[in-house]
Design a protein around this motif. Structure first.
Motif, PDB file in Angstrom:
ATOM      1  N   GLN A 464       0.729  -1.151   0.036  1.00 38.96           N
ATOM      2  CA  GLN A 464       0.116   0.083  -0.097  1.00 38.96           C
ATOM      3  C   GLN A 464       0.818   1.120   0.024  1.00 38.96           C
ATOM      4  O   GLN A 464       0.436   2.220  -0.525  1.00 38.96           O
ATOM      5  N   TYR A 465       2.037   1.299   0.503  1.00 37.63           N
ATOM      6  CA  TYR A 465       3.182   2.162   0.567  1.00 37.63           C
ATOM      7  C   TYR A 465       3.363   2.521  -0.861  1.00 37.63           C
ATOM      8  O   TYR A 465       3.327   3.653  -1.421  1.00 37.63           O
ATOM      9  N   ILE A 466       3.629   1.360  -1.626  1.00 35.00           N
ATOM     10  CA  ILE A 466       3.913   1.617  -3.117  1.00 35.00           C
ATOM     11  C   ILE A 466       2.840   2.194  -3.769  1.00 35.00           C
ATOM     12  O   ILE A 466       3.271   3.073  -4.602  1.00 35.00           O
ATOM     13  N   GLU A 467       1.525   1.673  -3.559  1.00 36.25           N
ATOM     14  CA  GLU A 467       0.509   2.343  -4.119  1.00 36.25           C
ATOM     15  C   GLU A 467       0.296   3.732  -3.917  1.00 36.25           C
ATOM     16  O   GLU A 467       0.183   4.402  -5.036  1.00 36.25           O
ATOM     17  N   ARG A 468       0.701   4.141  -2.584  1.00 33.82           N
ATOM     18  CA  ARG A 468       0.489   5.532  -2.281  1.00 33.82           C
ATOM     19  C   ARG A 468       1.421   6.504  -3.108  1.00 33.82           C
ATOM     20  O   ARG A 468       1.194   7.704  -3.715  1.00 33.82           O
ATOM     21  N   ARG A 469       2.431   6.000  -3.116  1.00 38.96           N
ATOM     22  CA  ARG A 469       3.901   6.778  -3.817  1.00 38.96           C
ATOM     23  C   ARG A 469       3.545   6.998  -5.264  1.00 38.96           C
ATOM     24  O   ARG A 469       3.769   7.990  -5.793  1.00 38.96           O
ATOM     25  N   LEU A 470       3.175   5.974  -5.640  1.00 36.66           N
ATOM     26  CA  LEU A 470       2.962   5.912  -7.334  1.00 36.66           C
ATOM     27  C   LEU A 470       1.728   6.565  -7.577  1.00 36.66           C
ATOM     28  O   LEU A 470       1.722   7.331  -8.482  1.00 36.66           O
ATOM     29  N   HIS A 471       0.704   6.725  -6.828  1.00 39.86           N
ATOM     30  CA  HIS A 471      -0.507   7.577  -7.012  1.00 39.86           C
ATOM     31  C   HIS A 471       0.217   8.965  -6.611  1.00 39.86           C
ATOM     32  O   HIS A 471      -0.652   9.995  -7.426  1.00 39.86           O
ATOM     33  N   ASP A 472       0.614   9.367  -6.056  1.00 38.15           N
ATOM     34  CA  ASP A 472       1.512  10.711  -5.883  1.00 38.15           C
ATOM     35  C   ASP A 472       2.011  11.395  -7.192  1.00 38.15           C
ATOM     36  O   ASP A 472       2.135  12.419  -7.539  1.00 38.15           O
ATOM     37  N   LYS A 473       2.623  10.204  -7.910  1.00 39.14           N
ATOM     38  CA  LYS A 473       3.278  10.482  -9.076  1.00 39.14           C
ATOM     39  C   LYS A 473       2.262  10.520 -10.467  1.00 39.14           C
ATOM     40  O   LYS A 473       2.600  10.814 -11.435  1.00 39.14           O
ATOM     41  N   GLY A 474       0.930  10.218 -10.110  1.00 36.48           N
ATOM     42  CA  GLY A 474       0.008  10.005 -11.033  1.00 36.48           C
ATOM     43  C   GLY A 474       0.238   8.692 -11.855  1.00 36.48           C
ATOM     44  O   GLY A 474      -0.299   8.691 -13.235  1.00 36.48           O
ATOM     45  N   ILE A 475       0.883   7.776 -11.243  1.00 37.01           N
ATOM     46  CA  ILE A 475       0.892   6.736 -11.953  1.00 37.01           C
ATOM     47  C   ILE A 475       0.374   5.084 -11.178  1.00 37.01           C
ATOM     48  O   ILE A 475       0.194   5.061 -10.086  1.00 37.01           O
ATOM     49  N   ARG A 476      -0.386   4.333 -11.986  1.00 45.89           N
ATOM     50  CA  ARG A 476      -0.860   3.197 -11.375  1.00 45.89           C
ATOM     51  C   ARG A 476       0.294   1.954 -11.191  1.00 45.89           C
ATOM     52  O   ARG A 476       1.259   2.106 -12.121  1.00 45.89           O
ATOM     53  N   PRO A 477       0.067   1.061 -10.252  1.00 44.16           N
ATOM     54  CA  PRO A 477       1.044  -0.006 -10.326  1.00 44.16           C
ATOM     55  C   PRO A 477       1.201  -0.564 -11.596  1.00 44.16           C
ATOM     56  O   PRO A 477       2.195  -0.954 -11.890  1.00 44.16           O
ATOM     57  N   LYS A 478       0.309  -1.105 -12.215  1.00 42.24           N
ATOM     58  CA  LYS A 478       0.303  -1.795 -13.670  1.00 42.24           C
ATOM     59  C   LYS A 478       1.261  -1.210 -14.488  1.00 42.24           C
ATOM     60  O   LYS A 478       1.567  -1.603 -15.567  1.00 42.24           O
ATOM     61  N   MET A 485       8.983  -0.346  -8.530  1.00 40.15           N
ATOM     62  CA  MET A 485       7.964  -0.997  -7.496  1.00 40.15           C
ATOM     63  C   MET A 485       9.281  -1.485  -6.320  1.00 40.15           C
ATOM     64  O   MET A 485       8.857  -1.267  -5.087  1.00 40.15           O
ATOM     65  N   GLU A 486      10.205  -2.065  -6.935  1.00 39.65           N
ATOM     66  CA  GLU A 486      11.130  -2.694  -5.922  1.00 39.65           C
ATOM     67  C   GLU A 486      12.150  -1.606  -5.125  1.00 39.65           C
ATOM     68  O   GLU A 486      12.110  -1.722  -3.712  1.00 39.65           O
ATOM     69  N   ALA A 487      12.216  -0.491  -5.652  1.00 40.61           N
ATOM     70  CA  ALA A 487      12.922   0.543  -5.108  1.00 40.61           C
ATOM     71  C   ALA A 487      11.869   1.175  -3.968  1.00 40.61           C
ATOM     72  O   ALA A 487      12.316   1.449  -2.966  1.00 40.61           O
ATOM     73  N   LEU A 488      10.568   1.355  -4.349  1.00 42.70           N
ATOM     74  CA  LEU A 488       9.764   1.854  -3.242  1.00 42.70           C
ATOM     75  C   LEU A 488       9.489   0.809  -2.353  1.00 42.70           C
ATOM     76  O   LEU A 488       9.158   1.088  -0.856  1.00 42.70           O
ATOM     77  N   TRP A 489       9.420  -0.393  -2.515  1.00 43.82           N
ATOM     78  CA  TRP A 489       9.398  -1.562  -1.379  1.00 43.82           C
ATOM     79  C   TRP A 489      10.720  -1.270  -0.504  1.00 43.82           C
ATOM     80  O   TRP A 489      10.192  -1.584   0.849  1.00 43.82           O
ATOM     81  N   GLU A 491      12.181   1.494   0.177  1.00 44.55           N
ATOM     82  CA  GLU A 491      11.809   2.715   1.261  1.00 44.55           C
ATOM     83  C   GLU A 491      10.812   2.445   2.201  1.00 44.55           C
ATOM     84  O   GLU A 491      11.072   2.800   3.097  1.00 44.55           O
ATOM     85  N   ALA A 492       9.583   1.563   1.804  1.00 43.05           N
ATOM     86  CA  ALA A 492       8.893   1.111   2.966  1.00 43.05           C
ATOM     87  C   ALA A 492       9.775   0.483   4.059  1.00 43.05           C
ATOM     88  O   ALA A 492       9.505   0.738   5.228  1.00 43.05           O
ATOM     89  N   LYS A 493      10.401  -0.257   3.849  1.00 47.95           N
ATOM     90  CA  LYS A 493      11.137  -1.079   4.605  1.00 47.95           C
ATOM     91  C   LYS A 493      11.966  -0.322   5.477  1.00 47.95           C
ATOM     92  O   LYS A 493      12.102  -0.275   6.781  1.00 47.95           O
ATOM     93  N   ALA A 494      12.698   0.598   4.789  1.00 44.87           N
ATOM     94  CA  ALA A 494      13.720   1.723   5.481  1.00 44.87           C
ATOM     95  C   ALA A 494      12.769   2.496   6.457  1.00 44.87           C
ATOM     96  O   ALA A 494      13.008   2.962   7.705  1.00 44.87           O
ATOM     97  N   GLU A 495      11.278   2.810   6.182  1.00 46.38           N
ATOM     98  CA  GLU A 495      10.593   3.667   7.086  1.00 46.38           C
ATOM     99  C   GLU A 495      10.318   2.844   8.186  1.00 46.38           C
ATOM    100  O   GLU A 495      10.008   3.445   9.284  1.00 46.38           O
ATOM    101  N   GLU A 496       9.790   1.728   8.176  1.00 47.00           N
ATOM    102  CA  GLU A 496       9.376   0.757   9.264  1.00 47.00           C
ATOM    103  C   GLU A 496      10.731   0.624  10.172  1.00 47.00           C
ATOM    104  O   GLU A 496      10.459   1.034  11.564  1.00 47.00           O
ATOM    105  N   ARG A 497      11.992   0.518   9.712  1.00 49.38           N
ATOM    106  CA  ARG A 497      12.985   0.453  10.629  1.00 49.38           C
ATOM    107  C   ARG A 497      13.204   1.816  11.306  1.00 49.38           C
ATOM    108  O   ARG A 497      13.553   1.820  12.649  1.00 49.38           O
ATOM    109  N   GLY A 498      12.830   3.039  10.782  1.00 47.33           N
ATOM    110  CA  GLY A 498      12.981   4.242  11.424  1.00 47.33           C
ATOM    111  C   GLY A 498      11.838   4.242  12.503  1.00 47.33           C
ATOM    112  O   GLY A 498      12.164   5.171  13.565  1.00 47.33           O
ATOM    113  N   ARG A 499      10.768   3.615  12.294  1.00 46.14           N
ATOM    114  CA  ARG A 499       9.679   3.658  13.409  1.00 46.14           C
ATOM    115  C   ARG A 499      10.049   2.788  14.435  1.00 46.14           C
ATOM    116  O   ARG A 499       9.206   2.901  15.563  1.00 46.14           O
ATOM    117  N   GLN A 500      10.779   1.811  14.537  1.00 42.56           N
ATOM    118  CA  GLN A 500      11.133   0.766  15.504  1.00 42.56           C
ATOM    119  C   GLN A 500      11.991   1.329  16.509  1.00 42.56           C
ATOM    120  O   GLN A 500      12.805   2.152  16.229  1.00 42.56           O
TER     121      GLN A 500
END
Length: 500
Positions: A464-478, A485-489, A491-500
Motif C-alpha cells: 500500500q506504501y508503493i500504491e500511495r507513492r505511485l499515486h502521488d506521481k500519477g502512476i498506477r502500479p500496473k 516498485m522494488e525501489a519503493l518497497w 523505501e517502505a522497509k527503511a521507513e519501518e526500521r525508522g519507526r522501530q
C-alpha cells in the motif's frame, strides 16, 4: 437433655413494634443474649428490666463477619448443651430472625444435628418498613441482596431491589462498583437509614456515583433501586439477548433468521471468528467489542436451533462450560497446586483425560494425534499435530536438524518443478516444505499462524506504501516497472526500521 434455645426478633428499630409475646419471652428467659446493643429497641428492653449480654465484642475480636457468626453460634450451642430442659436461653437479633441473620441459619442446622430444641419467634423485619417507607409492593417482583457479597450476576433491573448489610462506606462502595456494571453512573438510587425509627429515619436519593460519598451508614442502612423495565437496561442482560434471538427465530420473527440451519451458518461462524482475530491484531477495543458481539450471536443462533428441537439450550451450554472450567482447574477450585503456567497446563491435560475416562473412553487407547479438530486451518493443524507427536517422543532432536529437513524439502520441490513433475506431485512437495517450516516454528516457540499473519500484514502495509507513492506521481502500479516498485518497497522497509 439440653436447654431450650429460642431466637426472637427485635424488629426494625421502633420499640412500639415489639410484640407482647416477644417481650414476655425476654422477661422470663433464664438468660438473654443479643447480637448487638446498637439497636433502638435496646433502651426499651432495659426500661422493662430485661438484662442481656451482647456479642458486640466479637466484632472487634475477629476479622470477618463469618467468623463472628460462627463464634456466636458456638457460644449459644455451648450454653444450650450445659443447661437442662427447664432452662430457656433467648437470643435476640435485630429485625426478623430469618432475614439476613447468618448465625440463625447456622443454629437451625446445628441444633437439628445435635437434638437441641430450637424455637424461632418472628419480629418486624426491616423489609416491612422498607415496603411502607419506600412505597413499593414486593409482589411486583422483588429481590434482597447482601452488600458484602453482591455480584453482577445477581442484578435484575426488572425487580425492585433492596441491598441490606450496608454497614459502612466500604460496603457502600462495593455495592456501587457492582451496580455500575449494569446501571449508568448518573442513575438515581435511594439510601435509607433507620427506616421507621422516630427521629433517626433518613431517606435520600442520590446519583449512583455518589453512593459511597454519603455519611451515616450503619447497622440500619440499606440501598433501594426501583424496578426498571426500560430497554436501555434490559439490553445489557444475557436474558434479553436470549429472548431476542428466540423472537428472531419464531414464526413472527425474521424470515432470514428462520431459514438458517447449522450448515448455512457454518461459514458465518468462521468469518466472525476471523473478524474478531483481526481486531485483536489491530488492538482496537471498540471494534473488538462489536465483533465479539457478532461472534456471540452465532453461538446463540446455533444454541437456539437446538433449543427448538428440545436437544439443549444456551444455558445448558453455559452449565457445561462452567463445569468444565471448574473441573479442569483443580489448582484454583480444588486441592491441587500450580506454581506456573506449565503446571497449570499439566493439570488441564490431566483433567481432560479424567473426563474421557468418566465417559468410558480410555485415553491410552486413543491415537496420540486424537483431539485435533478436522477442519482447522492447515497451518494451525500441522502445528498441533506436531506438538502431539512430540509428546510421545516422535520429534527432531534440535532446530538444526529441522533446518536441514527444510533444505531437503526445498530441494525436492525444486526438483519437482525442474523436471516438470505433475501438478499434484509439485503440490505435495510444497506441502512437505510448509510442514517442515511449521516444525521450525515450533522449535523457536513461534506460532506459525501468527508468524504468517504478521508477514501478510507487513506485505499489505508495504504494498500500500508503493500504491500511495505511485499515486502521488500519477502512476498506477500496473503502469509502473518492477524496478520502480522494488525501489519503493525498499523505501517502505527503511521507513519501518525508522519507526522501530
Amino acid at each position: 437433655m439440653s436447654a431450650i434455645l429460642t431466637v426472637v426478633g427485635l424488629g426494625s428499630g421502633n420499640p412500639d413494634r415489639l410484640t407482647l409475646g416477644i417481650v414476655n419471652k425476654l422477661r422470663t428467659a433464664s438468660k438473654v443474649y443479643v447480637r448487638t446493643k446498637e439497636h433502638p429497641a435496646m433502651q426499651a428492653l432495659e426500661e422493662l428490666g430485661v438484662e442481656s449480654q451482647s456479642f458486640d465484642t466479637l466484632y472487634e475480636s475477629f476479622s470477618s463477619f463469618p467468623e463472628v457468626y460462627e463464634a456466636i453460634t458456638q457460644k449459644l450451642l455451648e450454653e444450650a448443651r450445659s443447661g437442662d430442659e427447664d432452662t430457656e436461653i433467648v437470643y435476640a437479633v435485630p429485625g426478623h430472625p430469618m432475614v439476613a441473620e447468618s448465625a440463625v441459619s447456622k443454629l437451625r442446622l446445628r441444633c437439628a444435628e445435635e437434638g437441641i430444641r430450637l424455637n424461632i419467634l418472628g419480629g418486624e423485619s426491616f423489609l416491612d418498613e422498607a415496603f411502607v417507607r419506600l412505597g413499593f409492593d414486593p409482589i411486583e417482583g422483588f429481590q434482597l441482596l447482601d452488600a458484602s457479597g453482591i455480584s453482577r450476576s445477581q442484578l435484575r433491573p426488572e425487580l425492585h431491589t433492596l441491598i441490606g448489610q450496608v454497614y459502612d462506606t466500604f460496603t457502600a462502595s462495593e455495592a456501587k462498583l457492582c451496580l455500575m456494571e449494569l446501571y449508568p453512573s448518573e442513575y438515581e438510587v435511594t439510601v435509607g437509614h433507620a427506616l421507621g425509627v422516630a427521629g433517626e429515619e433518613r431517606i435520600v436519593k442520590v446519583p449512583l456515583y455518589e453512593l459511597d460519598r454519603q455519611e451515616g451508614y450503619g447497622n440500619l442502612s440499606l440501598i433501594y433501586i426501583p424496578a426498571d423495565r426500560s430497554e436501555s437496561l434490559r439490553n445489557r442482560t444475557f436474558d434479553r439477548l436470549h429472548e431476542i434471538v428466540g423472537i428472531l427465530r419464531s414464526p413472527e420473527g425474521c424470515p432470514w433468521d428462520r431459514e438458517q440451519t447449522h450448515d448455512s451458518l457454518r461459514k458465518n461462524l468462521i468469518e466472525e471468528t476471523y473478524e474478531v482475530l483481526e481486531t485483536i491484531d489491530e488492538d482496537d477495543p471498540e471494534h473488538m467489542k462489536e465483533e465479539l458481539g457478532d461472534l456471540l450471536l452465532q453461538i446463540l443462533l446455533h444454541s437456539q436451533m437446538e433449543e427448538e428441537l428440545g436437544a439443549f439450550t444456551v444455558f445448558d451450554v453455559i452449565e457445561g462450560l462452567n463445569g468444565k472450567l471448574i473441573f479442569r482447574h483443580p489448582h484454583v477450585f480444588g486441592d491441587k497446586d500450580a506454581q506456573d503456567a506449565e503446571a497449570a497446563l499439566q493439570n488441564w491435560e490431566g483433567m481432560k483425560a479424567e473426563e474421557k475416562r468418566r465417559k468410558g473412553i480410555k485415553p491410552e487407547a486413543e491415537s496420540a494425534l486424537s483431539g485435533v479438530p478436522r477442519d482447522l486451518p492447515a497451518l494451525m493443524k500441522a502445528y498441533k499435530l506436531q506438538k502431539k507427536a512430540s509428546k510421545v517422543g516422535f520429534d527432531w532432536d534440535n532446530v538444526q536438524d529441522v533446518l536441514a529437513k527444510i533444505g531437503e524439502e526445498l530441494d525436492e520441490l525444486k526438483e519437482a518443478i525442474d523436471t516438470d513433475a505433475p501438478a499434484e506431485e509439485q503440490m505435495l512437495e510444497l506441502g512437505d516444505l510448509l510442514f517442515a517450516a511449521t516444525n521450525a516454528a515450533r522449535f523457536i516457540e513461534a506460532d506459525p499462524e501468527e508468524a504468517l499473519t504478521r508477514t501478510n500484514r507487513k506485505f499489505v502495509e508495504r504494498f500500500q506504501y508503493i500504491e500511495r507513492r505511485l499515486h502521488d506521481k500519477g502512476i498506477r502500479p500496473k503502469d509502473s516497472s518492477l524496478e520502480e516498485m522494488e525501489a519503493l518497497w525498499q523505501e517502505a522497509k527503511a521507513e519501518e526500521r525508522g519507526r522501530q
